[in-house]
Design a protein around this motif. Structure first.
Motif, PDB file in Angstrom:
ATOM      1  N   LYS A 402       0.827  -1.211   0.000  1.00  0.00           N
ATOM      2  CA  LYS A 402       0.000   0.000   0.000  1.00  0.00           C
ATOM      3  C   LYS A 402       0.867   1.270   0.000  1.00  0.00           C
ATOM      4  O   LYS A 402       0.524   2.262  -0.661  1.00  0.00           O
ATOM      5  CB  LYS A 402      -0.937   0.000   1.209  1.00  0.00           C
ATOM      6  CG  LYS A 402      -2.056  -1.045   1.090  1.00  0.00           C
ATOM      7  CD  LYS A 402      -3.054  -0.943   2.202  1.00  0.00           C
ATOM      8  CE  LYS A 402      -4.148  -2.004   2.036  1.00  0.00           C
ATOM      9  NZ  LYS A 402      -5.006  -1.742   0.862  1.00  0.00           N
ATOM     10  N   VAL A 403       1.997   1.236   0.699  1.00  0.00           N
ATOM     11  CA  VAL A 403       2.911   2.391   0.701  1.00  0.00           C
ATOM     12  C   VAL A 403       3.503   2.595  -0.689  1.00  0.00           C
ATOM     13  O   VAL A 403       3.614   3.734  -1.172  1.00  0.00           O
ATOM     14  CB  VAL A 403       4.024   2.190   1.759  1.00  0.00           C
ATOM     15  CG1 VAL A 403       5.151   3.196   1.539  1.00  0.00           C
ATOM     16  CG2 VAL A 403       3.460   2.361   3.155  1.00  0.00           C
ATOM     17  N   ARG A 404       3.860   1.494  -1.382  1.00  0.00           N
ATOM     18  CA  ARG A 404       4.387   1.612  -2.745  1.00  0.00           C
ATOM     19  C   ARG A 404       3.339   2.207  -3.673  1.00  0.00           C
ATOM     20  O   ARG A 404       3.649   3.028  -4.551  1.00  0.00           O
ATOM     21  CB  ARG A 404       4.818   0.240  -3.269  1.00  0.00           C
ATOM     22  CG  ARG A 404       6.077  -0.301  -2.631  1.00  0.00           C
ATOM     23  CD  ARG A 404       6.650  -1.454  -3.448  1.00  0.00           C
ATOM     24  NE  ARG A 404       7.386  -2.374  -2.580  1.00  0.00           N
ATOM     25  CZ  ARG A 404       6.948  -3.552  -2.201  1.00  0.00           C
ATOM     26  NH1 ARG A 404       5.754  -3.964  -2.607  1.00  0.00           N
ATOM     27  NH2 ARG A 404       7.672  -4.327  -1.430  1.00  0.00           N
ATOM     28  N   GLU A 405       2.090   1.773  -3.502  1.00  0.00           N
ATOM     29  CA  GLU A 405       1.003   2.336  -4.316  1.00  0.00           C
ATOM     30  C   GLU A 405       0.858   3.836  -4.074  1.00  0.00           C
ATOM     31  O   GLU A 405       0.621   4.604  -5.019  1.00  0.00           O
ATOM     32  CB  GLU A 405      -0.317   1.622  -3.993  1.00  0.00           C
ATOM     33  CG  GLU A 405      -0.388   0.202  -4.525  1.00  0.00           C
ATOM     34  CD  GLU A 405      -1.685  -0.498  -4.172  1.00  0.00           C
ATOM     35  OE1 GLU A 405      -2.050  -1.463  -4.865  1.00  0.00           O
ATOM     36  OE2 GLU A 405      -2.343  -0.081  -3.193  1.00  0.00           O
ATOM     37  N   LEU A 406       0.994   4.253  -2.829  1.00  0.00           N
ATOM     38  CA  LEU A 406       0.897   5.681  -2.505  1.00  0.00           C
ATOM     39  C   LEU A 406       2.009   6.471  -3.183  1.00  0.00           C
ATOM     40  O   LEU A 406       1.790   7.563  -3.702  1.00  0.00           O
ATOM     41  CB  LEU A 406       0.960   5.886  -0.988  1.00  0.00           C
ATOM     42  CG  LEU A 406      -0.270   5.446  -0.185  1.00  0.00           C
ATOM     43  CD1 LEU A 406       0.005   5.559   1.304  1.00  0.00           C
ATOM     44  CD2 LEU A 406      -1.486   6.286  -0.553  1.00  0.00           C
ATOM     45  N   VAL A 407       3.217   5.902  -3.190  1.00  0.00           N
ATOM     46  CA  VAL A 407       4.370   6.586  -3.787  1.00  0.00           C
ATOM     47  C   VAL A 407       4.239   6.653  -5.306  1.00  0.00           C
ATOM     48  O   VAL A 407       4.466   7.694  -5.924  1.00  0.00           O
ATOM     49  CB  VAL A 407       5.686   5.872  -3.391  1.00  0.00           C
ATOM     50  CG1 VAL A 407       6.866   6.458  -4.162  1.00  0.00           C
ATOM     51  CG2 VAL A 407       5.919   5.984  -1.893  1.00  0.00           C
ATOM     52  N   VAL A 408       3.852   5.537  -5.913  1.00  0.00           N
ATOM     53  CA  VAL A 408       3.798   5.452  -7.384  1.00  0.00           C
ATOM     54  C   VAL A 408       2.548   6.089  -7.942  1.00  0.00           C
ATOM     55  O   VAL A 408       2.589   6.878  -8.898  1.00  0.00           O
ATOM     56  CB  VAL A 408       3.891   3.982  -7.844  1.00  0.00           C
ATOM     57  CG1 VAL A 408       3.733   3.884  -9.358  1.00  0.00           C
ATOM     58  CG2 VAL A 408       5.216   3.378  -7.405  1.00  0.00           C
ATOM     59  N   ASN A 409       1.375   5.756  -7.355  1.00  0.00           N
ATOM     60  CA  ASN A 409       0.093   6.201  -7.911  1.00  0.00           C
ATOM     61  C   ASN A 409      -0.550   7.350  -7.150  1.00  0.00           C
ATOM     62  O   ASN A 409      -1.490   7.959  -7.655  1.00  0.00           O
ATOM     63  CB  ASN A 409      -0.898   5.030  -7.943  1.00  0.00           C
ATOM     64  CG  ASN A 409      -0.370   3.839  -8.715  1.00  0.00           C
ATOM     65  OD1 ASN A 409       0.290   4.010  -9.751  1.00  0.00           O
ATOM     66  ND2 ASN A 409      -0.642   2.632  -8.240  1.00  0.00           N
ATOM     67  N   GLY A 410      -0.074   7.590  -5.935  1.00  0.00           N
ATOM     68  CA  GLY A 410      -0.706   8.614  -5.110  1.00  0.00           C
ATOM     69  C   GLY A 410      -1.988   8.148  -4.470  1.00  0.00           C
ATOM     70  O   GLY A 410      -2.701   8.945  -3.843  1.00  0.00           O
TER      71      GLY A 410
END
Length: 413
Positions: A402-410
């Motif tokens: 979920k943190v990676r999704e926040l970084v990549v996709n916002g």
């Protein structure tokens, strides 16, 4: 290799010169205990089924390689939930896994109605697409061509058999539209799970109302399983659905491990004497008598407060608590020592699936420190605080994604 065994012998056997008699009784008792352990394996329906399920998965017909914990998750979820959802990338074999599960239950071609496979269409707008409708012009009830209504009627007549209803790619259309009645009904007690096919006042007018009554029950021997792809072509799940379903995302097993699989002919296996057809009692079998501990309840409460403070409409519901406990009790008997891991599974599948939104919404709950290369946030603090309860390895992996999704996709899905 010398083993030292100490045996304490009552003095009455020594005085009465009955040492040989005692030794014989001791030997019989030891053999009896060994037989009890062996028989418990044979008599445990979960272990019997899981062994058969593994045989089906690894047969030449399916050639599916799954993580053993995922196999247990799927089976335990189906036992303890009316609705289980398999989520993941397209092409990971979700539909084939469910077909293999049905075959492992002993559902064959002669009992096709017990395994209803329904492909969801993007055009579905309400529950009439799934159930059917009352045709007031011809005065007949027109069941949907999905065959779902007839399957439910058949399941009610054969309460000793397991029925599986599969909604393939269920989020191609908005689930809250075509599955709306089910979402309200699934949480009710088994004797109150009635779907409304049409208004009661029409029942006297319809020619086939004796077959299709105004209300139809979802019997206890029915389980719904959904498959779901996570990509841009599908719809997000609502909180209402997430709260009522157990969502399992399968682990990917390294492709090269398939070389070690010993493929066997499934048809030959099914003709052997030790092939089982499992009745509905399998779904109700419980190997444990577990009550959530005070520590577990405190953990869930702190997690609820953290989520609800940042996301007012999100939290841990009483329904979640009840189903987590039910899941733990329905685990196979050989998983008793892995209750801490199973508790982690349920936290990741039932609670962390609700964690969605933008970086602004979630930053206090989860964030990533680039200097330390560590996850931070309120949820991580709670997991660390209750490390004695579980290492929460799966939950931490979910949070990393979920943190990676926040970084990549916002945005975290």
């Amino acid at each position: 290799d010398i083993r030292h065994n100490i045996m304490f012998i009552p003095t009455r056997y020594l005085k009465g010169d009955q040492l040989d008699n005692f030794a014989t009784r001791y030997s019989l008792l030891t053999e009896s205990k060994d037989n009890m352990v062996e028989n418990s394996k044979v008599q445990d329906p979960d272990l019997l089924f899981l062994d058969q399920f593994n045989n089906v998965l690894r047969s030449s017909k399916y050639q599916l390689l799954l993580d053993q914990d995922d196999i247990v998750k799927l089976h335990t979820s189906i036992k303890s939930n009316l609705l289980t959802i398999l989520a993941g990338l397209s092409g990971t074999g979700k539909s084939r896994i469910i077909r293999a599960y049905a075959e492992a239950l002993g559902i064959d071609k002669n009992s096709e109605n017990r395994f209803k496979f329904i492909s969801v269409k993007p055009s579905w707008q309400d529950d009439s697409d799934l159930l059917g409708f009352a045709d007031t012009i011809s005065n007949n009830y027109r069941p949907s061509d999905t065959g779902l209504v007839d399957t439910l009627i058949d399941a009610k007549k054969n309460s000793d058999q397991i029925y599986l209803i599969v909604l393939d790619e269920m989020n191609l259309s908005r689930i809250e539209y075509y599955f709306s009645q089910f979402l309200s009904v699934l949480e009710r007690d088994s004797d109150e799970r009635y779907l409304t096919l049409y208004s009661d006042y029409l029942e006297a007018r319809l020619y086939n109302s004796s077959t299709y009554h105004a209300r139809i029950m979802i019997p206890e021997n029915v389980r719904f399983i959904g498959t779901m792809n996570i990509d841009e072509s599908t719809f997000e799940l609502s909180d209402k659905l997430i709260d009522r379903a157990n969502i399992i995302e399968l682990n990917t097993v390294p492709f090269y491990e398939i070389e070690n699989m010993k493929l066997e002919n499934l048809k030959q296996k099914q003709e052997e004497k030790n092939w089982h057809k499992f009745p509905v009692s399998l779904l109700n079998h419980s190997a444990h008598d577990i009550k959530l501990s005070t520590t577990q309840l405190n953990f869930l409460w702190e997690l609820h407060e953290a989520l609800n403070h940042e996301l007012p409409n999100i939290g841990v519901s009483w329904r979640n608590v009840k189903f987590i406990e039910k899941f733990l009790n329905r685990l196979p008997s050989n998983y008793f020592k892995k209750i801490d891991e199973a508790f982690d599974w349920q936290v990741s599948e039932r609670i962390l699936t609700k964690l969605r939104g933008t970086d602004t919404m979630l930053s206090n709950l989860i964030s990533y420190n680039e200097k330390d290369h560590k996850l931070n946030g309120k949820i991580i603090e709670i997991l660390d605080k209750y490390a004695d309860l579980s290492q929460f390895e799966v939950s931490r992996k979910v949070l990393q994604v979920k943190v990676r999704e926040l970084v990549v996709n916002g945005y975290a899905r």
